[in-house]
Design an enzyme around this catalytic site. Sequence first.
Site, PDB file in Angstrom:
ATOM      1  N   PRO A 127       0.806  -1.226   0.000  1.00  0.00           N
ATOM      2  CA  PRO A 127       0.000   0.000   0.000  1.00  0.00           C
ATOM      3  C   PRO A 127       0.839   1.276   0.000  1.00  0.00           C
ATOM      4  O   PRO A 127       0.456   2.281  -0.604  1.00  0.00           O
ATOM      5  CB  PRO A 127      -0.822  -0.131   1.288  1.00  0.00           C
ATOM      6  CG  PRO A 127      -0.976  -1.610   1.466  1.00  0.00           C
ATOM      7  CD  PRO A 127       0.324  -2.189   1.011  1.00  0.00           C
ATOM      8  N   THR A 157      -0.060 -10.146  -8.797  1.00  0.00           N
ATOM      9  CA  THR A 157      -0.512 -10.933  -9.943  1.00  0.00           C
ATOM     10  C   THR A 157      -0.402 -12.425  -9.667  1.00  0.00           C
ATOM     11  O   THR A 157       0.617 -12.903  -9.158  1.00  0.00           O
ATOM     12  CB  THR A 157       0.313 -10.572 -11.190  1.00  0.00           C
ATOM     13  OG1 THR A 157       0.150  -9.179 -11.468  1.00  0.00           O
ATOM     14  CG2 THR A 157      -0.132 -11.376 -12.392  1.00  0.00           C
ATOM     15  N   GLU A 364       4.992  -2.479 -12.937  1.00  0.00           N
ATOM     16  CA  GLU A 364       6.437  -2.622 -13.167  1.00  0.00           C
ATOM     17  C   GLU A 364       7.111  -1.258 -13.357  1.00  0.00           C
ATOM     18  O   GLU A 364       8.050  -1.115 -14.140  1.00  0.00           O
ATOM     19  CB  GLU A 364       6.706  -3.571 -14.333  1.00  0.00           C
ATOM     20  CG  GLU A 364       6.221  -4.985 -14.013  1.00  0.00           C
ATOM     21  CD  GLU A 364       6.761  -6.051 -14.935  1.00  0.00           C
ATOM     22  OE1 GLU A 364       7.874  -5.888 -15.456  1.00  0.00           O
ATOM     23  OE2 GLU A 364       6.058  -7.058 -15.123  1.00  0.00           O
ATOM     24  N   SER A 367       4.999   5.373 -15.585  1.00  0.00           N
ATOM     25  CA  SER A 367       5.688   6.239 -16.543  1.00  0.00           C
ATOM     26  C   SER A 367       6.499   7.311 -15.830  1.00  0.00           C
ATOM     27  O   SER A 367       7.591   7.691 -16.280  1.00  0.00           O
ATOM     28  CB  SER A 367       4.667   6.897 -17.485  1.00  0.00           C
ATOM     29  OG  SER A 367       4.057   5.935 -18.329  1.00  0.00           O
TER      30      SER A 367
END
Length: 388
Positions: A127, A157, A364, A367
């Site tokens: 978090p 995931t 991952e 931007s």
Amino acid sequence: MQVDEDDFADILATAREFIRKEVVPREQEIADTDAIPEDIRKKAAAIGLFGYAIPQEWGGLGLDLTQDVELAMEFGYTSLALRSMFGTNNGIAGQVLVGFGTDEQKAQWLERIASGDVVASFALTEPGAGSNPAGLRTKAVLDGSEWVIDGNKRFITNAPLAQLFVVFARTRPADSDGPGIAVFLVPADTPGVTVGPKDKKMGQEGAWTSEVTFDNVRVPESALVGGDQDTGYRAAMTSLARGRVHIAALSVGAAQRALDESVAFSVVTEQGGTAIGDFQLVQAMLADQHAGVMAGRAMVREVAARYVSGEDRRLGPSAAKLFCTEMVGKVADLAVQIHGGNGYMRGVPVERIYREVRLLRLYEGTSEIQRLILGGGLVAQAKKRNQR
């Protein structure tokens, strides 16, 4: 041992045929059921997709990153849930073991990961710590011959499917000796591990994520990856850098699909008796889509080659991830525009693509994080040159 060009061509052709003939026709089924059909999962495992980036000595196909990106561009052509199903095994979770695991840890897990018998999940995000692992709050304390792990992870995931969690935790505050972040191998059935309900996301139906809680979870000392308390941060950064090139290639594949759908729609759809593809403003949108796809494809191939050679494993991956994920967002938006009202309807591929690719700019490393890595790295390089 690297797979030679002829063998890889066969692998790529097999994957493309599987995706185009068996997965693309069932995209709506995947969306409606929020799951990858079991027969598709079994076929993916049978052709080696759960271990394509795992070395051959551990049962994988042993593809390097230049070959990985070619496969990823195929994966991006369909529902991104397909790639997500085996992505953590080959990518950010599996590569931690490949790059940093002990021989015993590799022997225990990698063959089962490569076969798909074990789904490995990368438990880093929290978090209060997303794109920057330095903010980790999950703790691991050595108690006799066991490590005790406490903390909460989110957006993990494949967590509902995982048999193994690759868990990042802080063993001490960062100091002059290192960042104090370790990584542990935690079987999902370990007492104290709780996987929350599946997240309800904007898109990527069939790709399951959830929160994972570690409450007084005890694992043996042998669960410490590499046997080193300071391996975690380096393992995370290395795996994420490689993963960023993969995500960039995935974006190119999704952009290609959006372009193909746009071109096909433009030549069969008429306004006032004229195919909309004959309108110059529609052609301009198609041109922008095509240019973006071409630029992204060339970029990921160059960045992957430089990664494999060791020339650049930091700035290039961030640049590719930044450009290609932003590019696919623009291409998907243009695809919806070209489709007009049809593009806003559920069941139309470009509507699904529009929602799915939005996540690519977030995970991952957002931007914004990629811009910080790039900008800071370029300035640091210039300062280093001036000091010589």
